[in-house]
Design a protein around this motif. Structure first.
Motif, PDB file in Angstrom:
ATOM      1  N   HIS A  66      -0.073 -14.124  -7.126  1.00  0.00           N
ATOM      2  CA  HIS A  66      -1.438 -13.605  -7.014  1.00  0.00           C
ATOM      3  C   HIS A  66      -1.530 -12.113  -7.349  1.00  0.00           C
ATOM      4  N   PHE A  67      -0.580 -11.332  -6.858  1.00  0.00           N
ATOM      5  CA  PHE A  67      -0.666  -9.878  -7.027  1.00  0.00           C
ATOM      6  C   PHE A  67       0.205  -9.339  -8.169  1.00  0.00           C
ATOM      7  N   SER A  68       0.897 -10.222  -8.881  1.00  0.00           N
ATOM      8  CA  SER A  68       1.741  -9.831 -10.031  1.00  0.00           C
ATOM      9  C   SER A  68       2.744  -8.740  -9.672  1.00  0.00           C
ATOM     10  N   TYR A  69       3.484  -8.989  -8.601  1.00  0.00           N
ATOM     11  CA  TYR A  69       4.576  -8.096  -8.206  1.00  0.00           C
ATOM     12  C   TYR A  69       5.633  -8.936  -7.499  1.00  0.00           C
ATOM     13  N   GLU A  70       6.816  -8.386  -7.333  1.00  0.00           N
ATOM     14  CA  GLU A  70       7.882  -9.116  -6.653  1.00  0.00           C
ATOM     15  C   GLU A  70       7.724  -8.917  -5.148  1.00  0.00           C
ATOM     16  N   ALA A  71       7.177  -9.929  -4.478  1.00  0.00           N
ATOM     17  CA  ALA A  71       6.882  -9.834  -3.048  1.00  0.00           C
ATOM     18  C   ALA A  71       8.123 -10.103  -2.209  1.00  0.00           C
ATOM     19  N   PHE A  72       8.251  -9.319  -1.143  1.00  0.00           N
ATOM     20  CA  PHE A  72       9.278  -9.535  -0.133  1.00  0.00           C
ATOM     21  C   PHE A  72       8.581  -9.532   1.208  1.00  0.00           C
ATOM     22  N   LEU A  73       8.845 -10.557   2.001  1.00  0.00           N
ATOM     23  CA  LEU A  73       8.274 -10.588   3.342  1.00  0.00           C
ATOM     24  C   LEU A  73       9.246 -11.278   4.288  1.00  0.00           C
ATOM     25  N   PHE A  74       9.027 -11.021   5.565  1.00  0.00           N
ATOM     26  CA  PHE A  74       9.871 -11.577   6.607  1.00  0.00           C
ATOM     27  C   PHE A  74       8.962 -12.228   7.628  1.00  0.00           C
ATOM     28  N   VAL A  75       9.239 -13.488   7.963  1.00  0.00           N
ATOM     29  CA  VAL A  75       8.396 -14.256   8.861  1.00  0.00           C
ATOM     30  C   VAL A  75       9.085 -14.371  10.216  1.00  0.00           C
ATOM     31  N   LYS A  76       8.347 -14.023  11.262  1.00  0.00           N
ATOM     32  CA  LYS A  76       8.864 -14.104  12.632  1.00  0.00           C
ATOM     33  C   LYS A  76       7.891 -14.913  13.486  1.00  0.00           C
ATOM     34  N   SER A  77       8.446 -15.740  14.344  1.00  0.00           N
ATOM     35  CA  SER A  77       7.621 -16.509  15.271  1.00  0.00           C
ATOM     36  C   SER A  77       7.027 -15.568  16.316  1.00  0.00           C
ATOM     37  N   GLN A  78       6.076 -16.080  17.077  1.00  0.00           N
ATOM     38  CA  GLN A  78       5.473 -15.288  18.147  1.00  0.00           C
ATOM     39  C   GLN A  78       6.541 -14.844  19.142  1.00  0.00           C
TER      40      GLN A  78
ATOM     41  N   ASN B 101       0.806  -1.226   0.000  1.00  0.00           N
ATOM     42  CA  ASN B 101       0.000   0.000   0.000  1.00  0.00           C
ATOM     43  C   ASN B 101       0.838   1.274   0.000  1.00  0.00           C
ATOM     44  N   VAL B 102       1.972   1.198  -0.694  1.00  0.00           N
ATOM     45  CA  VAL B 102       2.798   2.376  -0.968  1.00  0.00           C
ATOM     46  C   VAL B 102       3.257   2.313  -2.420  1.00  0.00           C
ATOM     47  N   LYS B 103       3.460   3.433  -3.017  1.00  0.00           N
ATOM     48  CA  LYS B 103       3.997   3.532  -4.378  1.00  0.00           C
ATOM     49  C   LYS B 103       3.303   2.611  -5.376  1.00  0.00           C
ATOM     50  N   GLY B 104       1.979   2.581  -5.330  1.00  0.00           N
ATOM     51  CA  GLY B 104       1.228   1.848  -6.347  1.00  0.00           C
ATOM     52  C   GLY B 104       1.009   0.378  -6.096  1.00  0.00           C
ATOM     53  N   THR B 105       1.590  -0.199  -5.044  1.00  0.00           N
ATOM     54  CA  THR B 105       1.360  -1.601  -4.713  1.00  0.00           C
ATOM     55  C   THR B 105       0.227  -1.640  -3.694  1.00  0.00           C
ATOM     56  N   ASN B 106      -0.999  -1.616  -4.200  1.00  0.00           N
ATOM     57  CA  ASN B 106      -2.166  -1.580  -3.320  1.00  0.00           C
ATOM     58  C   ASN B 106      -2.837  -2.940  -3.286  1.00  0.00           C
ATOM     59  N   MET B 107      -3.164  -3.361  -2.085  1.00  0.00           N
ATOM     60  CA  MET B 107      -3.865  -4.626  -1.926  1.00  0.00           C
ATOM     61  C   MET B 107      -4.726  -4.578  -0.676  1.00  0.00           C
ATOM     62  N   LYS B 108      -5.843  -5.244  -0.748  1.00  0.00           N
ATOM     63  CA  LYS B 108      -6.752  -5.357   0.387  1.00  0.00           C
ATOM     64  C   LYS B 108      -6.240  -6.483   1.295  1.00  0.00           C
TER      65      LYS B 108
ATOM     66  N   MET C 250       2.295 -14.737  -2.974  1.00  0.00           N
ATOM     67  CA  MET C 250       1.962 -13.315  -3.073  1.00  0.00           C
ATOM     68  C   MET C 250       2.372 -12.754  -4.434  1.00  0.00           C
ATOM     69  N   SER C 251       3.562 -13.115  -4.887  1.00  0.00           N
ATOM     70  CA  SER C 251       4.052 -12.621  -6.186  1.00  0.00           C
ATOM     71  C   SER C 251       3.139 -13.076  -7.316  1.00  0.00           C
TER      72      SER C 251
ATOM     73  N   VAL D 260      -5.133 -10.532   0.835  1.00  0.00           N
ATOM     74  CA  VAL D 260      -3.832 -11.067   1.260  1.00  0.00           C
ATOM     75  C   VAL D 260      -4.062 -12.274   2.175  1.00  0.00           C
ATOM     76  N   CYS D 261      -4.990 -12.135   3.117  1.00  0.00           N
ATOM     77  CA  CYS D 261      -5.299 -13.248   4.020  1.00  0.00           C
ATOM     78  C   CYS D 261      -5.776 -14.470   3.242  1.00  0.00           C
ATOM     79  N   GLN D 262      -6.559 -14.240   2.206  1.00  0.00           N
ATOM     80  CA  GLN D 262      -7.037 -15.340   1.365  1.00  0.00           C
ATOM     81  C   GLN D 262      -5.868 -16.053   0.690  1.00  0.00           C
ATOM     82  N   VAL D 263      -4.892 -15.286   0.204  1.00  0.00           N
ATOM     83  CA  VAL D 263      -3.707 -15.889  -0.423  1.00  0.00           C
ATOM     84  C   VAL D 263      -2.969 -16.766   0.593  1.00  0.00           C
TER      85      VAL D 263
END
Length: 175
Positions: free
Chosen positions: A65-77, A11-18, A62-63, A22-25
């Motif tokens: 489904h949303f046709s973009y290069e997704a970057f994410l970081f996963v952390k445990s609780q 949701n910055v610089k044109g990468t908008n998603m609900k 994510m990449s 995202v939760c559905q993906v």
């Protein structure tokens, strides 16, 4: 096991998603108990997979489904709690405090960049438990010399930042 995925550039610089989409993906990728926290790309979920597998699987999903290069970081609780429990700066109405979620070496790289940057009055940085924290006067986040580092394309796959208050909200969702 409970996790939080921190998405970069949502949701910055044109990468908008609900966030519902995202939760559905995430659900379609096999995650359970999926929910979002804020619209900045914080997804709480459960899985029995390990963090390395989750990162690759979710970035791919994510990449695609949303046709973009997704970057994410996963952390445990537990790791997510450490971000909240290690905040070195007192709350102050005139300052924002951010922390950075990313690759293991990111804290040292960011401190190096911070040390080179011109500072605004009251701006500080500190590493606690290998986590980089940045305090900046409100209204100056993007004007600060260090703030400009955050958008460097060469760093886009290495970290994402969050206001520390976000971690309190995430941890409440993880309970």
């Amino acid at each position: 096991m409970k996790y939080c995925a921190f998405l970069r550039g949502v949701n910055v610089k044109g990468t908008n998603m609900k966030m519902a989409e995202v939760c559905q993906v995430f659900q379609e990728a096999g995650m359970s108990h999926v929910s979002s926290v804020l619209a900045s790309g914080n997804i709480v979920f459960s899985s029995e997979r390990d963090v390395v597998d989750l990162k690759l699987l979710l970035e791919e999903a994510m990449s695609r489904h949303f046709s973009y290069e997704a970057f994410l970081f996963v952390k445990s609780q537990e790791e997510t709690r450490l971000f909240w429990d290690s905040i070195p700066f007192e709350k102050h109405p005139d300052f924002h405090v951010y922390t950075f979620v990313g690759l293991p070496e990111i804290a040292d790289l960011l401190m190096h960049e911070f040390d080179k940057a011109n500072k605004i009055a009251g701006e500080k940085a500190q590493i606690i438990n290998h986590i980089f924290y940045w305090r900046v006067p409100k209204g100056n986040t993007l004007d600060a010399t260090f703030g400009k580092v955050l958008g460097k394309k060469a760093l886009k796959d290495k970290f994402t930042s969050r206001n520390v208050n976000t971690f309190e909200k995430i941890l409440k969702k993880m309970e």
